[in-house]
Design an enzyme around this catalytic site. Structure first.
Site, mmCIF file in Angstrom:
data_model
loop_
_atom_site.group_PDB
_atom_site.id
_atom_site.type_symbol
_atom_site.label_atom_id
_atom_site.label_comp_id
_atom_site.label_asym_id
_atom_site.label_seq_id
_atom_site.Cartn_x
_atom_site.Cartn_y
_atom_site.Cartn_z
ATOM 1 N N ASP A 22 1.448 5.000 7.825
ATOM 2 C CA ASP A 22 2.660 4.836 7.009
ATOM 3 C C ASP A 22 3.848 5.749 7.314
ATOM 4 O OD1 ASP A 22 0.422 3.772 5.839
ATOM 5 O OD2 ASP A 22 0.633 4.814 3.936
ATOM 6 N N GLU A 192 -0.875 -0.357 -2.462
ATOM 7 C CA GLU A 192 -0.521 0.924 -1.860
ATOM 8 C C GLU A 192 0.991 0.993 -1.626
ATOM 9 O OE1 GLU A 192 -4.518 2.142 0.571
ATOM 10 O OE2 GLU A 192 -3.163 0.849 1.677
ATOM 11 N N TRP A 279 -4.413 -2.814 9.084
ATOM 12 C CA TRP A 279 -5.657 -2.058 8.972
ATOM 13 C C TRP A 279 -6.856 -2.795 9.552
ATOM 14 C CZ3 TRP A 279 -5.813 2.819 8.896
ATOM 15 C CH2 TRP A 279 -4.851 3.570 8.222
HETATM 16 C C1 FRU Z 1 -1.739 3.076 3.334
HETATM 17 C C2 FRU Z 1 -2.568 4.289 2.990
HETATM 18 C C3 FRU Z 1 -2.002 4.981 1.792
HETATM 19 C C4 FRU Z 1 -2.482 6.386 1.962
HETATM 20 C C5 FRU Z 1 -2.415 6.557 3.447
HETATM 21 C C6 FRU Z 1 -3.488 7.433 4.009
HETATM 22 O O1 FRU Z 1 -1.791 2.678 4.644
HETATM 23 O O2 FRU Z 1 -3.913 3.926 2.827
HETATM 24 O O3 FRU Z 1 -2.396 4.397 0.574
HETATM 25 O O4 FRU Z 1 -1.662 7.299 1.285
HETATM 26 O O5 FRU Z 1 -2.518 5.271 4.018
HETATM 27 O O6 FRU Z 1 -3.287 7.666 5.358
#
Ligand code: FRU
Length: 472
Positions: A22, A192, A279
């Site tokens: 992110d 998220e 993902w």
């Molecule tokens: C989204 C996420 C967020 C988290 C981060 C961890 O891709 O899963 O929710 O803060 O990545 O790397």
């Protein structure tokens, strides 16, 4: 540039080495766009989450800076945001940069760090964590609310499919306000990386609140994707305009996740960037020194559709025009059953911006191909009002069965479309002329694309076809 890995993007933001997910904590100040990101400094797979840092004066050329925030006793550093505290509400200094992020330890708590050197180095706040929780709560996004004269913070209760709203006067003490979620929009995965902003509605004086909620899995093409809700927000509660079952997507490709906006953007702009992966296979894509790139920067606003709903309209950020190098014009031509192929002005890397103005009758197929037999087939169907992209034979695809995909976006009812495509070493982003759809997809062709071909089941017309070599 000679030792660069084959699939390292030339004009997209990437980490120098290691893993990235992110985009985090983006803010603009004094002519500089700051971009932090979920970073693993120790390997090209997820882990050891740290805030990496890059900066840019033009949103295109990124300078790698030293990592900004490392993990501590409270945990590793997950996603969050930063604001420019112009009025020194926090007491850290006027113009201090205040970052609020998730400390991911035994539980997920929200913590704070501040910078008095424009985001180069951060000091952790001694009162951390500033918000405690007992669920999986994370991914803080802080905004200044002009209507209530307060700060608002949004985060997710990831497993409950809920966005939680908080308010504050000083960025340190937060009051819990409302929540939104339960039954609205797509629910398949965890929620998220939320964002909240007020966007102008194109062609009107109106403004509406937009709540962005990234979801994984459960996207329209499988895996990760970015949904959003349009409605009203009074500083405490978000009320969605649409029915709960109405789901809106910000991008129709497979590789657009964790999209969030820059804070304090100039000229009232709402500039966003997304992590350009999914993902489902992010840890397995065929790169070595680094993994993952960010999307091109985009500017967003709203438009009101014929169905009465408001949708996000996405335009490549205006800065991207500076990437246009040599222009090749192909003029006007008709397209029928027979395949018409045009050689792209190949440069060493096959980096292009392509602009195609199409009058479509029935189905128009557009294909990008190379000498190795790799191809990406795009299909624009004017009866179904869809635009599709099939990357199943685009090159290296066998690192994950989830990578084999054909993605589809809805188009407007018009038979006239202007498509703007940005091709980098391992990605294709397609924007339609009025911002109705964007499609972001990774591709790993064995060699650069050299040819663009057209074919139609009806009688289509290419009113204009222009290609620029990307100058970087
Ligand atoms: C989204 C996420 C967020 C988290 C981060 C961890 O891709 O899963 O929710 O803060 O990545 O790397």
């Amino acid at each position: 540039a000679k030792n660069v890995e084959k699939f390292r993007p030339a004009y997209h933001h990437t980490p120098l080495y290691g893993w990235m997910n992110d985009p985090n904590g983006m803010f603009y100040k004094d002519g500089v766009w700051h971009l932090y990101y979920q970073f693993n400094p120790y390997a090209s797979v997820w882990g050891n989450m740290t805030w990496g840092h890059s900066s840019s004066t033009d949103l295109i050329h990124w300078k790698a800076e030293a990592p900004a925030i490392y993990g501590d006793g409270l945990g590793t550093i997950f996603s969050g945001s930063s604001v420019v505290d112009k009025d020194n509400t926090s007491g850290f200094g006027s113009g201090a940069i205040v970052a609020i992020y998730t400390s991911a330890g035994m539980t997920q708590q929200q913590s704070m760090a501040y910078s008095t050197d424009n985001g180069m180095t951060f000091t952790k706040y001694s009162g951390n964590p500033i918000i405690m929780s007992d669920q999986e709560c994370r991914d803080d996004k802080v905004i200044w609310n002009e209507q209530t004269n307060k700060w608002n913070l949004v985060m997710v209760a990831a497993l409950e499919h809920q966005v939680l709203f908080y308010s504050s006067d000083d960025l340190k003490h937060w009051t819990k306000e409302g929540a939104f979620g339960h039954g609205y929009g797509a629910q398949d995965g965890v929620w998220e990386c939320p964002d909240l902003m007020q966007l102008p509605v194109r062609g009107t004086g109106e403004k509406k609140w937009v709540l962005i909620v990234n979801i994984n899995p459960g996207g329209p093409n499988g895996g990760s994707a970015t949904q959003y809700f349009v409605g009203d927000f009074d500083g405490k509660q978000f009320v969605c305009d649409s029915k709960p079952e109405c789901t809106k997507w910000m991008d129709y490709g497979k590789d657009h996740y964790a999209a969030v906006s820059w804070s304090n953007s100039p000229n009232g702009r709402h500039t966003v960037m997304a992590w350009m992966s999914n993902w489902q296979y992010a840890n397995a894509v065929p790169t070595k020194q680094f993994r993952s790139a960010n999307s091109l920067p985009r500017d967003i606003e709203l438009f009101k559709n014929v169905d009465g709903e408001y949708y996000i309209s996405t335009t490549p950020s205006p800065e991207l025009v500076a990437l246009r190098g040599k222009e090749v014009k192909y003029g006007q031509f008709s397209v029928h059953k027979k395949i018409i192929s045009k050689k792209l002005p190949l440069n060493a890397d096959g980096l292009y911006e392509i602009l195609a103005d199409i009058n479509n009758s029935n189905i128009t197929n557009i294909m990008l191909s190379n000498a190795d037999g790799d191809r990406v087939l795009m299909t624009y169907n004017s009866a179904k009002h869809t635009f599709g992209m099939d990357r199943r034979r685009s090159g290296l695809v066998d690192f994950s069965s989830d990578f084999l995909a054909a993605t589809v976006a809805p188009t407007s009812a018009s038979k006239h479309q202007t498509l703007r495509m940005f091709i980098d070493r391992s990605s294709i982003e397609i924007f339609d002329g009025d911002g109705r759809f964007v499609m972001t997809n990774l591709v790993f062709p064995r060699s650069p694309f050299t040819t663009i071909s057209f074919q139609s089941n009806g009688r289509s017309k290419i009113n204009n076809l222009k290609v620029w070599n990307i100058k970087y």
